[in-house]
Design an enzyme around this catalytic site. Structure first.
Site, mmCIF file in Angstrom:
data_model
loop_
_atom_site.group_PDB
_atom_site.id
_atom_site.type_symbol
_atom_site.label_atom_id
_atom_site.label_comp_id
_atom_site.label_asym_id
_atom_site.label_seq_id
_atom_site.Cartn_x
_atom_site.Cartn_y
_atom_site.Cartn_z
ATOM 1 N N SER A 164 -6.158 -2.151 5.895
ATOM 2 C CA SER A 164 -6.732 -2.511 7.192
ATOM 3 C C SER A 164 -6.975 -1.304 8.091
ATOM 4 C CB SER A 164 -5.813 -3.491 7.927
ATOM 5 O OG SER A 164 -4.605 -2.845 8.307
ATOM 6 N N GLY A 165 -6.162 -0.259 7.929
ATOM 7 C CA GLY A 165 -6.267 0.893 8.819
ATOM 8 C C GLY A 165 -5.816 0.582 10.234
ATOM 9 N N GLU A 206 -4.640 -2.944 -3.356
ATOM 10 C CA GLU A 206 -3.474 -2.229 -3.873
ATOM 11 C C GLU A 206 -3.662 -1.848 -5.339
ATOM 12 O OE1 GLU A 206 -1.176 -5.518 -2.805
ATOM 13 O OE2 GLU A 206 -1.237 -4.995 -0.691
ATOM 14 N N SER A 236 0.843 -1.199 0.000
ATOM 15 C CA SER A 236 0.000 0.000 0.000
ATOM 16 C C SER A 236 0.876 1.246 0.000
ATOM 17 C CB SER A 236 -0.925 0.010 1.221
ATOM 18 O OG SER A 236 -1.826 -1.060 1.170
ATOM 19 N N SER A 248 -4.068 2.602 3.426
ATOM 20 C CA SER A 248 -3.955 1.442 4.311
ATOM 21 C C SER A 248 -5.219 0.606 4.218
ATOM 22 C CB SER A 248 -3.747 1.899 5.754
ATOM 23 O OG SER A 248 -3.759 0.792 6.634
#
Length: 179
Positions: free
Chosen positions: A85-86, A146, A44, A83
């Site tokens: 998932s964060g 991505e 990412s 991101s």
């Protein structure tokens, strides 16, 4: 069918993130920012670095977080996180520091309720899997996210070119010549 055809078909079935109402807010934030910081980790992070390169070629003042030459943040700046998932602790820490310095925070993610997204002024959700989520994607881990973000960033670059009246020849003037 080949693997590439399968991947292209999967990308074609994705929801277009440019339909998100916050895209126009993100574009306005990019145009009005004094400096744009970009951050992400892993693959990412590679996608957001590609976007940083395009923004620089468009004439924006940018910094990739983590580079030794990165300057201090200020009110009026923008930071964009990429991101899936964060949940990356270093990105969450960066977002908190940015907010403390009155920097506008934008997050591109699959998880609108993540801790990173909770720090955001703007959230662009990509409907794809992260490395932690269950998915029906034919691709491993966060590949679909991505790829989708790279295409999103290229689409944003095209929109910015139109808005700003910039063409490829103008961008070439900012292209690296010490390669």
């Amino acid at each position: 069918m080949s693997e590439l055809t399968n991947i292209l078909n999967e990308l074609d079935s994705m929801t277009d993130p440019l339909i998100n109402n916050d895209i126009d807010k993100l574009i306005d934030s990019i145009i009005s920012a004094k400096r744009i910081y970009l951050s992400g980790v892993g693959r990412s992070g590679l996608m957001i670095k590609a976007f940083a390169n395009r923004l620089m070629q468009l004439g924006f003042t940018i910094s990739v977080v983590g580079e030794i030459s990165g300057p201090h943040t200020h009110h009026g700046d923008l930071i964009i996180f990429n991101s899936a998932s964060g949940s990356s602790s270093n990105l969450i820490s960066q977002a908190k520091i940015a907010r403390d310095n009155k920097v506008k925070v934008a997050v591109i993610t699959t998880n609108e309720t993540s801790e990173l997204a909770q720090q955001a002024d703007l959230i662009i959700e990509i409907k794809a899997q992260s490395k932690f989520s269950q998915s029906t994607s034919i691709q491993p881990m966060g590949s679909l996210f991505e790829q989708s973000t790279l295409l999103l960033f290229d689409s944003l670059s095209l929109k910015l070119m139109k808005i700003m009246g910039i063409n490829e020849q103008d961008m070439l003037k900012n292209h690296a010549n010490l390669e």
